[in-house]
Design a protein around this motif. Sequence first.
Motif, mmCIF file in Angstrom:
data_model
loop_
_atom_site.group_PDB
_atom_site.id
_atom_site.type_symbol
_atom_site.label_atom_id
_atom_site.label_comp_id
_atom_site.label_asym_id
_atom_site.label_seq_id
_atom_site.Cartn_x
_atom_site.Cartn_y
_atom_site.Cartn_z
ATOM 1 N N GLU A 2 -9.245 -5.006 -3.141
ATOM 2 C CA GLU A 2 -8.272 -4.864 -2.123
ATOM 3 C C GLU A 2 -6.799 -4.821 -2.618
ATOM 4 N N TYR A 3 -5.960 -4.223 -1.794
ATOM 5 C CA TYR A 3 -4.351 -4.597 -2.214
ATOM 6 C C TYR A 3 -3.898 -3.500 -3.020
ATOM 7 N N GLY A 4 -2.632 -3.132 -2.794
ATOM 8 C CA GLY A 4 -1.782 -2.392 -3.942
ATOM 9 C C GLY A 4 -2.764 -1.100 -4.435
ATOM 10 N N ALA A 5 -2.254 -0.906 -5.529
ATOM 11 C CA ALA A 5 -2.794 0.373 -6.324
ATOM 12 C C ALA A 5 -4.393 0.453 -6.444
ATOM 13 N N VAL A 6 -4.756 -0.664 -6.855
ATOM 14 C CA VAL A 6 -6.259 -0.826 -7.304
ATOM 15 C C VAL A 6 -7.027 -0.704 -5.875
ATOM 16 N N GLY A 7 -6.296 -1.525 -4.824
ATOM 17 C CA GLY A 7 -6.908 -1.282 -3.396
ATOM 18 C C GLY A 7 -7.232 0.148 -3.029
ATOM 19 N N TYR A 40 0.792 -1.287 0.031
ATOM 20 C CA TYR A 40 0.180 -0.093 0.072
ATOM 21 C C TYR A 40 0.784 1.195 -0.061
ATOM 22 N N LEU A 41 1.923 1.157 0.917
ATOM 23 C CA LEU A 41 2.890 2.353 0.566
ATOM 24 C C LEU A 41 3.505 2.506 -0.459
ATOM 25 N N LYS A 42 4.111 1.494 -1.170
ATOM 26 C CA LYS A 42 4.480 1.833 -2.372
ATOM 27 C C LYS A 42 3.502 2.350 -3.478
ATOM 28 N N ALA A 43 2.315 1.742 -3.290
ATOM 29 C CA ALA A 43 1.301 2.484 -4.178
ATOM 30 C C ALA A 43 0.928 3.782 -4.148
ATOM 31 N N ALA A 44 0.882 4.212 -2.950
ATOM 32 C CA ALA A 44 0.651 5.616 -2.358
ATOM 33 C C ALA A 44 1.877 6.393 -2.897
#
Length: 485
Positions: free
Chosen positions: A463-468, A115-119
Amino acid sequence: MITYEHLFIGGEWATPSSAELMDIRSPHDQSVLGRAAQAQPADIDRAVAAARKAFDEGPWPRTSPAERIAVIRRLVKLREEHAEEIAALISAENGSALWFTKAGQPGLTRQANAYLKAAEEFAWEETLQPSDPGAPFRSIVRRAAVGVVAAIIPWNSPFSSAMAKILPALLTGNTVVLKVSPENTLSMNLLARLLAEAGLPEGVISVLPADRETSEHLVKHADVDKIAFTGSTRAGRRIASLAGEQLKRVSLELGGKSAMIILPDADIDAAIQGVKFGSLLNNAESCIAQTRILAPRGRYDEIVAGLKELVESLGVGDPAGESTFIGPMVRRDQQQRVLDYIRIGVSEGARLVTGGPEVPAGLESGFYVTPTLFADVDNSMRIAKEEIFGPVLVVIAYDDEDDAVRIANDSEYGLSGGVWSADPAHALEIARRVRTGTVTINGAPIGFDGPFGGFKASGLGREYGAVGLGTYTEYQTITVPGRAR
């Protein structure tokens, strides 16, 4: 004994509307682990009001993504520092084997890091080139926070479910009311303590243990903008209908009855180990458990024999025991539900290979179930159609690959699944034909960078990652004069 006389509302420990404390009991021996306050509708109202004010007037939605990322990084570090305590509390409350709850702690870090990487890489705001090169305007597309999020999670994997919702919600600037199951009050109040220490502004988050009736009050609340729910398909349907009345945003991660397809060329010993970890982890109280085992007729007896040996080898007992693989079910009604399904399987004519509806000897004081294996199962049987949420496996024979795919897809659910083959490229071809949100090949774990969720009655959204991360935002387009550069 742990005691919580207050509720975590808007970032502060507040006096609850009811002074009555609930006993939190061990599903292993019914001993009292702690006592804690439970939220009532009036407490929900206070939490939503705090979240509404924090979103409409507070600083959190207007902070930069980098500032929000820094707060979440502090939360992740705090959780890592308390990993042993978290694992022990979840095991004591849920009956999950302690080795499993300990082994799951690094996964929580990987989940957060995704999630942090996606953000960090997220397209928070973009300027679009007009399709007409001569257009005298440009469009700015931004991702705005949804608002007040009601996150409602189940008991079976509380920290993972909580983090799957509160991390993307907070990273995108929302405020959150996290409703947790009474069974997980102690571990989730520990999470509340960590959230307070992480440094979130006033009102941004509440953590409230509550029953189903109080949960429905939260779902119906007019000041809630989005509902993020993990739980049963039956409850998900109810939530979706309530959300539809108010046109609330909703994401639902629901039940499953996933199939594991063992192809004729598969390494059977490896596939059997795959059943151990893909179908029976966490006492098989898992929505992604692959409890329908699809076996080719030519190797059916071999696979059933291997599964029998596996199931009978599983240590059942005190979740804190070093040799325990299967602990107790979380509650007495869940134990009875699983035992009833075992009786249903027998009455339907399935062959009981091992296990049965008798509680393991010496464990009668807990909510235990003997791990059970059925063979000669038809996919139309209830034990093959309905989610049992306990250590009950069914083995279904198939004729060829088309038949295997047909059986796998012949389900109202579509959450997970697996394919085992000596040829991973061919297994990938089969996986692409399976109508589920995730499919694992040869036991590969589910990652946190790709989206997770279900087809059909297994839910809505991902949920999860950039899509989530994106599911907690709304698109906003601002058109301004002048050409894009």
